[in-house]
Design an enzyme around this catalytic site. Structure first.
Site, short mmCIF file in Angstrom:
data_model
loop_
_atom_site.label_atom_id
_atom_site.label_comp_id
_atom_site.label_asym_id
_atom_site.label_seq_id
_atom_site.Cartn_x
_atom_site.Cartn_y
_atom_site.Cartn_z
N SER A 122 -21.97 -8.64 -24.49
CA SER A 122 -20.73 -9.38 -24.70
C SER A 122 -20.00 -8.88 -25.92
O SER A 122 -18.86 -9.26 -26.14
CB SER A 122 -21.01 -10.88 -24.84
OG SER A 122 -22.31 -11.12 -25.22
N HIS A 143 -19.59 -7.17 -17.55
CA HIS A 143 -19.93 -8.40 -18.26
C HIS A 143 -19.82 -9.61 -17.33
O HIS A 143 -18.73 -9.92 -16.84
CB HIS A 143 -18.98 -8.55 -19.47
CG HIS A 143 -19.32 -9.71 -20.34
ND1 HIS A 143 -18.39 -10.42 -21.04
CD2 HIS A 143 -20.52 -10.27 -20.64
CE1 HIS A 143 -18.98 -11.38 -21.71
NE2 HIS A 143 -20.27 -11.32 -21.48
N GLU A 155 -16.09 -8.87 -16.14
CA GLU A 155 -15.21 -7.99 -16.91
C GLU A 155 -15.76 -6.57 -16.80
O GLU A 155 -16.95 -6.35 -17.01
CB GLU A 155 -15.19 -8.39 -18.39
CG GLU A 155 -14.48 -9.70 -18.67
CD GLU A 155 -14.58 -10.13 -20.13
OE1 GLU A 155 -13.59 -10.64 -20.66
OE2 GLU A 155 -15.65 -9.97 -20.76
N ASN A 194 -14.58 -13.51 -24.39
CA ASN A 194 -15.16 -13.94 -25.66
C ASN A 194 -14.18 -13.85 -26.82
O ASN A 194 -14.30 -14.59 -27.80
CB ASN A 194 -16.43 -13.13 -25.97
CG ASN A 194 -17.61 -13.65 -25.18
OD1 ASN A 194 -17.63 -14.81 -24.79
ND2 ASN A 194 -18.57 -12.80 -24.91
N1 3HC Z 1 -26.35 -20.88 -6.88
C1 3HC Z 1 -25.16 -21.06 -6.27
N2 3HC Z 1 -24.32 -22.08 -6.52
C2 3HC Z 1 -24.72 -23.01 -7.40
C3 3HC Z 1 -25.96 -22.91 -8.05
C4 3HC Z 1 -26.78 -21.79 -7.78
N3 3HC Z 1 -27.96 -21.59 -8.36
N4 3HC Z 1 -26.06 -23.95 -8.88
C5 3HC Z 1 -24.94 -24.66 -8.77
N5 3HC Z 1 -24.13 -24.11 -7.86
C6 3HC Z 1 -22.79 -24.56 -7.46
C7 3HC Z 1 -22.79 -26.00 -6.99
O1 3HC Z 1 -23.08 -26.09 -5.61
C8 3HC Z 1 -21.37 -26.41 -7.29
O2 3HC Z 1 -20.52 -25.86 -6.30
P1 3HC Z 1 -19.32 -26.76 -5.65
O3 3HC Z 1 -18.39 -27.04 -6.80
O4 3HC Z 1 -18.75 -25.86 -4.60
O5 3HC Z 1 -20.00 -27.97 -5.14
C9 3HC Z 1 -21.06 -25.69 -8.59
O6 3HC Z 1 -21.96 -24.56 -8.62
C10 3HC Z 1 -21.28 -26.54 -9.81
O7 3HC Z 1 -22.64 -26.95 -9.83
P2 3HC Z 1 -23.12 -28.41 -10.22
O8 3HC Z 1 -22.27 -29.45 -9.54
O9 3HC Z 1 -24.59 -28.53 -10.01
O10 3HC Z 1 -22.97 -28.42 -11.76
P3 3HC Z 1 -21.80 -28.96 -12.65
O11 3HC Z 1 -20.66 -29.46 -11.86
O12 3HC Z 1 -22.48 -29.85 -13.61
O13 3HC Z 1 -21.33 -27.61 -13.37
C11 3HC Z 1 -21.45 -25.65 -14.65
C12 3HC Z 1 -22.19 -26.88 -14.18
C13 3HC Z 1 -21.27 -24.68 -13.50
C14 3HC Z 1 -22.35 -25.00 -15.72
C15 3HC Z 1 -20.07 -26.07 -15.21
O14 3HC Z 1 -20.23 -27.09 -16.15
C16 3HC Z 1 -19.33 -24.93 -15.85
O15 3HC Z 1 -18.75 -24.10 -15.19
N6 3HC Z 1 -19.34 -24.89 -17.19
C17 3HC Z 1 -18.66 -23.86 -17.96
C18 3HC Z 1 -19.54 -22.67 -18.04
C19 3HC Z 1 -18.87 -21.55 -18.79
O16 3HC Z 1 -17.80 -21.66 -19.36
N7 3HC Z 1 -19.56 -20.42 -18.81
C20 3HC Z 1 -19.08 -19.25 -19.49
C21 3HC Z 1 -19.90 -19.03 -20.70
S1 3HC Z 1 -19.35 -17.62 -21.58
C22 3HC Z 1 -20.36 -16.41 -21.03
O17 3HC Z 1 -21.22 -16.58 -20.21
C23 3HC Z 1 -20.12 -15.08 -21.65
C24 3HC Z 1 -21.19 -14.74 -22.63
O18 3HC Z 1 -20.94 -13.42 -23.06
C25 3HC Z 1 -21.24 -15.64 -23.81
#
Ligand code: 3HC
Length: 289
Positions: A122, A143, A155, A194
């Site tokens: 990242s 990424h 990315e 990021n």
């Molecule tokens: N495989 C496939 N799909 C899945 C899954 C899996 N293992 N687990 C969950 N899902 C699906 C669910 O079915 C649901 O789909 P739907 O909306 O079509 O029903 C969706 O994913 C959301 O799952 P949940 O309902 O169980 O979970 P939440 O609604 O609580 O969401 C979350 C959890 C996805 C983590 C959400 O809160 C989110 O998107 N948060 C933000 C995460 C974010 O910003 N990440 C970026 C971080 S930065 C990064 O990674 C870069 C690094 O360099 C730092």
């Protein structure tokens, strides 16, 4: 050059590596997952299996597809086994020296003439990793975002020396094989996401530090006030506070701007081993889950 990739290697089975291996296996790829120890490989395997189970519970994956995908995943602690891979994605800890050493070792191991050597970093400049190899034209940043099976963005970050054919192979793999949405970014620390996200998360930590609002209210404000799926402190916990610190350090080194400097509270939490969800405690307590 043939665009399709037939075999994938993922080095590192932590939070990101296991997610990347999972989506590659679900897309039909044979995936070799590399770790330093068999314990780390076993915990990567367990993380992937838990995620498959979650996907099945959510109705996103059929049992036979899960079984097929599990059969396409294999694990090793021997880097030499990556020799025949056509695409290797590095997803080890966000530490520049560790990544440089790994790229230099992989360069000696990989035999496929058109191999693509990708990094999920990242914040480490792609060029530094490219220059650790004898084939900088084959090195590119890919990424992914956490949770990888859920978030659709990749990315794509070529360095100044990445060959166009490498870019096309990586793009085809991410977009067509994995079905991800690809955006292009320059080889600048933080890329696009990021560069915007980390200053926001650091501001939330500074706000907490200053006493302006508590953890719950900061998060609730952004969830209900801006419709974010999770608040900044819970998101920092999800990313991992050690990873956040490494990214912030790299961005501060690159741009020398105060907004990228990790605040003392983040530093102390990392000193204390409070890394967030993965260690069981960060801004929130996950020991019960
Ligand atoms: N495989 C496939 N799909 C899945 C899954 C899996 N293992 N687990 C969950 N899902 C699906 C669910 O079915 C649901 O789909 P739907 O909306 O079509 O029903 C969706 O994913 C959301 O799952 P949940 O309902 O169980 O979970 P939440 O609604 O609580 O969401 C979350 C959890 C996805 C983590 C959400 O809160 C989110 O998107 N948060 C933000 C995460 C974010 O910003 N990440 C970026 C971080 S930065 C990064 O990674 C870069 C690094 O360099 C730092």
């Amino acid at each position: 050059m043939r665009l399709a990739v037939n075999s994938v290697g993922v080095v590192g089975a932590g939070l990101m590596g296991s997610g990347i291996a999972e989506v590659c296996a679900r897309a039909g790829m044979n995936v070799l997952v590399g770790e330093l120890t068999s314990e780390a490989a076993a915990s990567g395997r367990a993380r992937i299996e838990t995620s498959f189970d979650r996907a099945m519970r959510k109705g996103k994956l059929e049992r036979h597809d899960r079984d097929d995908a599990l059969g396409r995943l294999s694990y090793t602690v021997d880097l030499d086994e990556f020799a025949d891979r056509e695409l290797v994605i590095e997803a080890i800890a966000e530490d520049e020296q560790l990544k440089v050493d790994l790229f230099s070792r992989l360069d000696k191991v990989l035999t496929w003439p058109d191999v693509v050597l990708a990094t999920n970093t990242s914040s480490v400049p792609i060029m530094r990793l490219a220059m650790a190899t004898s084939r900088p034209g084959r090195v590119i940043g890919m990424h992914f975002f956490n949770p990888v099976p859920v978030l659709s963005l990749v990315e794509l970050i070529p360095s100044l020396l990445t060959e166009p054919a490498t870019v096309e192979r990586a793009r085809t793999f991410a977009a067509e094989t994995l079905g991800k949405v690809v955006v292009n970014a320059q080889d600048r620390t933080g890329f696009v996401v990021n560069a915007l996200l980390i200053p926001y998360l650091l501001s939330a930590i500074r706000m907490l530090e200053s006493g302006a609002a508590c953890v719950q209210d900061i998060d609730l404000s952004m969830v209900l006030g801006c419709a974010h799926p999770m608040g900044p402190l819970r998101l920092a916990d999800l990313i991992g506070l050690d990873t956040m610190k490494s990214i912030a350090d790299s961005m501060y080194r690159e741009f020398k701007e105060q907004r990228y400097a990790p605040p003392p509270l983040l530093l102390r939490m990392v000193d204390a081993g409070l890394y967030g969800r993965k260690s069981g405690r960060g801004f929130y307590d996950y020991s019960a889950s």
